[in-house]
Design a protein around this motif. Structure first.
Motif, PDB file in Angstrom:
ATOM      1  N   LEU A  68      43.990  88.660  73.821  1.00 17.45           N
ATOM      2  CA  LEU A  68      42.784  89.161  74.484  1.00 17.45           C
ATOM      3  C   LEU A  68      42.870  88.932  75.991  1.00 17.45           C
ATOM      4  N   ALA A  69      43.367  87.780  76.390  1.00 10.59           N
ATOM      5  CA  ALA A  69      43.507  87.485  77.817  1.00 10.59           C
ATOM      6  C   ALA A  69      44.512  88.411  78.488  1.00 10.59           C
ATOM      7  N   GLU A  70      45.507  88.869  77.730  1.00  9.87           N
ATOM      8  CA  GLU A  70      46.556  89.732  78.290  1.00  9.87           C
ATOM      9  C   GLU A  70      46.185  91.212  78.245  1.00  9.87           C
ATOM     10  N   GLY A  71      45.013  91.534  77.735  1.00 11.60           N
ATOM     11  CA  GLY A  71      44.553  92.919  77.796  1.00 11.60           C
ATOM     12  C   GLY A  71      44.502  93.677  76.498  1.00 11.60           C
ATOM     13  N   ALA A  72      44.657  93.013  75.367  1.00 12.23           N
ATOM     14  CA  ALA A  72      44.565  93.718  74.086  1.00 12.23           C
ATOM     15  C   ALA A  72      43.148  94.214  73.854  1.00 12.23           C
ATOM     16  N   GLY A  73      43.030  95.443  73.372  1.00  9.78           N
ATOM     17  CA  GLY A  73      41.735  95.998  73.019  1.00  9.78           C
ATOM     18  C   GLY A  73      41.420  95.838  71.551  1.00  9.78           C
ATOM     19  N   ILE A  74      42.458  95.649  70.736  1.00 10.54           N
ATOM     20  CA  ILE A  74      42.318  95.475  69.286  1.00 10.54           C
ATOM     21  C   ILE A  74      43.239  94.339  68.861  1.00 10.54           C
ATOM     22  N   ILE A  75      42.774  93.500  67.960  1.00 14.18           N
ATOM     23  CA  ILE A  75      43.606  92.465  67.346  1.00 14.18           C
ATOM     24  C   ILE A  75      43.890  92.900  65.919  1.00 14.18           C
ATOM     25  N   ASP A  76      45.170  93.050  65.557  1.00  7.95           N
ATOM     26  CA  ASP A  76      45.563  93.505  64.229  1.00  7.95           C
ATOM     27  C   ASP A  76      46.143  92.330  63.447  1.00  7.95           C
ATOM     28  N   ILE A  77      45.421  91.903  62.421  1.00  3.82           N
ATOM     29  CA  ILE A  77      45.785  90.715  61.641  1.00  3.82           C
ATOM     30  C   ILE A  77      46.417  91.149  60.327  1.00  3.82           C
ATOM     31  N   GLY A  78      47.595  90.613  60.022  1.00  6.37           N
ATOM     32  CA  GLY A  78      48.286  90.975  58.791  1.00  6.37           C
ATOM     33  C   GLY A  78      48.676  89.767  57.972  1.00  6.37           C
ATOM     34  N   GLY A  79      48.704  89.941  56.648  1.00  9.80           N
ATOM     35  CA  GLY A  79      49.071  88.852  55.765  1.00  9.80           C
ATOM     36  C   GLY A  79      50.260  89.129  54.871  1.00  9.80           C
ATOM     37  N   VAL A  80      50.857  90.336  55.008  1.00 11.00           N
ATOM     38  CA  VAL A  80      52.028  90.704  54.207  1.00 11.00           C
ATOM     39  C   VAL A  80      53.006  91.441  55.113  1.00 11.00           C
ATOM     40  N   LYS A  81      54.248  90.987  55.180  1.00 14.02           N
ATOM     41  CA  LYS A  81      55.205  91.715  55.999  1.00 14.02           C
ATOM     42  C   LYS A  81      55.529  93.062  55.360  1.00 14.02           C
ATOM     43  N   ALA A  82      55.906  94.015  56.186  1.00 15.34           N
ATOM     44  CA  ALA A  82      56.146  95.368  55.696  1.00 15.34           C
ATOM     45  C   ALA A  82      57.432  95.492  54.903  1.00 15.34           C
ATOM     46  N   ALA A  83      58.442  94.709  55.256  1.00 12.37           N
ATOM     47  CA  ALA A  83      59.748  94.832  54.620  1.00 12.37           C
ATOM     48  C   ALA A  83      59.743  94.226  53.223  1.00 12.37           C
ATOM     49  N   PRO A  84      60.721  94.594  52.404  1.00 12.31           N
ATOM     50  CA  PRO A  84      60.853  93.955  51.092  1.00 12.31           C
ATOM     51  C   PRO A  84      61.014  92.446  51.226  1.00 12.31           C
ATOM     52  N   GLY A  85      60.625  91.742  50.182  1.00 11.00           N
ATOM     53  CA  GLY A  85      60.725  90.289  50.186  1.00 11.00           C
ATOM     54  C   GLY A  85      60.006  89.732  48.982  1.00 11.00           C
ATOM     55  N   GLY A  86      59.692  88.464  49.037  1.00 12.62           N
ATOM     56  CA  GLY A  86      58.996  87.835  47.931  1.00 12.62           C
ATOM     57  C   GLY A  86      57.645  88.484  47.676  1.00 12.62           C
ATOM     58  N   GLU A  87      57.241  88.494  46.425  1.00  9.18           N
ATOM     59  CA  GLU A  87      55.961  89.073  46.041  1.00  9.18           C
ATOM     60  C   GLU A  87      54.815  88.329  46.726  1.00  9.18           C
ATOM     61  N   VAL A  88      53.896  89.084  47.295  1.00 11.54           N
ATOM     62  CA  VAL A  88      52.683  88.531  47.878  1.00 11.54           C
ATOM     63  C   VAL A  88      51.505  89.159  47.151  1.00 11.54           C
ATOM     64  N   SER A  89      50.859  88.398  46.317  1.00 16.04           N
ATOM     65  CA  SER A  89      49.728  88.899  45.541  1.00 16.04           C
ATOM     66  C   SER A  89      48.520  89.116  46.447  1.00 16.04           C
ATOM     67  N   ALA A  90      47.537  89.833  45.923  1.00 18.38           N
ATOM     68  CA  ALA A  90      46.297  90.015  46.673  1.00 18.38           C
ATOM     69  C   ALA A  90      45.635  88.672  46.939  1.00 18.38           C
ATOM     70  N   ALA A  91      45.697  87.781  45.963  1.00 15.99           N
ATOM     71  CA  ALA A  91      45.107  86.450  46.141  1.00 15.99           C
ATOM     72  C   ALA A  91      45.792  85.689  47.269  1.00 15.99           C
ATOM     73  N   GLU A  92      47.122  85.785  47.354  1.00 17.97           N
ATOM     74  CA  GLU A  92      47.848  85.108  48.419  1.00 17.97           C
ATOM     75  C   GLU A  92      47.568  85.767  49.768  1.00 17.97           C
ATOM     76  N   GLU A  93      47.496  87.099  49.776  1.00 18.26           N
ATOM     77  CA  GLU A  93      47.169  87.793  51.026  1.00 18.26           C
ATOM     78  C   GLU A  93      45.802  87.330  51.540  1.00 18.26           C
ATOM     79  N   LEU A  94      44.834  87.204  50.636  1.00 16.02           N
ATOM     80  CA  LEU A  94      43.511  86.742  51.035  1.00 16.02           C
ATOM     81  C   LEU A  94      43.516  85.281  51.453  1.00 16.02           C
ATOM     82  N   ARG A  95      44.366  84.463  50.835  1.00 18.59           N
ATOM     83  CA  ARG A  95      44.470  83.080  51.274  1.00 18.59           C
ATOM     84  C   ARG A  95      44.924  83.005  52.725  1.00 18.59           C
ATOM     85  N   ARG A  96      45.786  83.933  53.112  1.00 21.12           N
ATOM     86  CA  ARG A  96      46.325  83.932  54.464  1.00 21.12           C
ATOM     87  C   ARG A  96      45.330  84.483  55.495  1.00 21.12           C
ATOM     88  N   ILE A  97      44.619  85.545  55.142  1.00 20.07           N
ATOM     89  CA  ILE A  97      43.783  86.196  56.155  1.00 20.07           C
ATOM     90  C   ILE A  97      42.291  86.145  55.857  1.00 20.07           C
TER      91      ILE A  97
END
Length: 307
Positions: A68-97
């Motif tokens: 925000l200090a550097e000029g961002a107009g939107i903060i985009d928060i993510g809990g699952v990386k886009a690439a393949p990898g270990g399973e991230v359940s909805a419950a785990e995604e919610l635990r993170r974000i």
């Protein structure tokens, strides 16, 4: 009749805003020629760029403050990386974000908060915590997510992901015309969102660089940004440090800033409006320079030749 904010205006020059109206998210109204930096804050231990640097809550909150200090107009928060990898359940995604969105909202009442998720059940929780935008990077794979956006009053990002399941790498992807496919797919998703009740001025389309595409496809999507802009929907470019930049320059992920900024400047000149970025300050400066060249922003200071 189209549900887009404004129908294309024939003959409008690239990036002049004549084709589009304002983008309204949360308490903010972004004008048609105002470029917006969307700062990436990943609550993931395995993100491809920062390797989990903002996985911890304290680190993530500090990243929000810094962006925000550097000029961002939107903060985009993510809990699952886009690439393949270990399973991230909805419950785990919610635990993170889940909960974290509420804390960001409490700390920054006027910030525009986006959440990068493809799951309606996650979208429902974060919207209740104050998310202004649901960033669906996987092309409507869960059709209920648009319904959640409509019911909550949140905006929606409609992305072209090559018609692939989430977290799938592209393999020998082929299109008769990749940009025509992008335009048709994202426009259909956007029209559906509006039909469900999402405000037209809170819908954004994203060509989905590298999602369901090889690097030549991503370069073509960048080169033909104007065709996406001509749909009338605000265009988001999520290009930051991606593989198409690396393959264009033969550089590892930590050396892709210059290539990312070049792609950012080109797509901004052609009319894209939102730019998802890891390096906020550099992206903000690049976009400010595009505005100065275009004439939609004055000099920050004026000294040369005036004394």
């Amino acid at each position: 009749m189209s549900g887009s904010p404004l129908e294309p205006t024939a003959g409008a020059p690239p990036g002049d805003g004549a084709r589009q109206g304002p983008l309204r998210l949360g308490t903010r109204v972004f004008g048609p020629t105002e470029p917006v930096v969307m700062a990436i804050v990943n609550r993931t231990p395995d993100s491809f760029f920062d390797k989990g640097a903002t996985y911890g809550e304290a680190e993530a909150l500090a990243a929000v403050e810094r962006a925000l200090a550097e000029g961002a107009g939107i903060i985009d928060i993510g809990g699952v990386k886009a690439a393949p990898g270990g399973e991230v359940s909805a419950a785990e995604e919610l635990r993170r974000i889940g909960g974290f969105v509420a804390r960001v909202r409490a700390a920054h009442p006027d910030a525009v908060i986006s959440v990068d998720t493809y799951r309606a059940e996650v979208g429902r929780v974060v919207a209740s915590e104050g998310a202004d935008l649901l960033n669906d990077a996987w092309g409507g794979v869960d059709p209920e997510l648009a319904e959640v956006a409509a019911a909550s009053g949140a905006g929606l990002v409609c992305t072209h992901a090559g018609h692939l399941p989430p977290r799938t790498r592209p393999h020998r992807m082929s299109y008769p015309d990749v940009v025509a496919d992008i335009v048709a797919t994202t426009s259909a998703l956007a029209e559906r969102a509006v039909a469900l009740g999402v405000r037209p001025d809170a819908v954004i389309i994203d060509p989905g660089h590298d999602f369901g595409k090889n690097s030549r496809h991503s370069l073509e999507a960048t080169r033909r940004t104007g065709e996406l802009v001509a749909t009338g929907w605000p265009v988001l470019m999520a290009m930051s440090n991606k593989d198409f930049v690396g393959e264009a320059l033969d550089t590892p992920v930590e050396e892709r800033l210059e290539g990312t900024l070049a792609a950012t400047a080109v797509s901004a000149w052609l009319g894209a409006r939102v730019f998802r970025a890891h390096q906020v300050a550099a992206t903000h400066r690049a976009l400010r320079m595009v505005e100065a060249i275009r004439g939609t922003a004055d000099l920050a200071v004026a000294r040369r030749g005036l004394a």
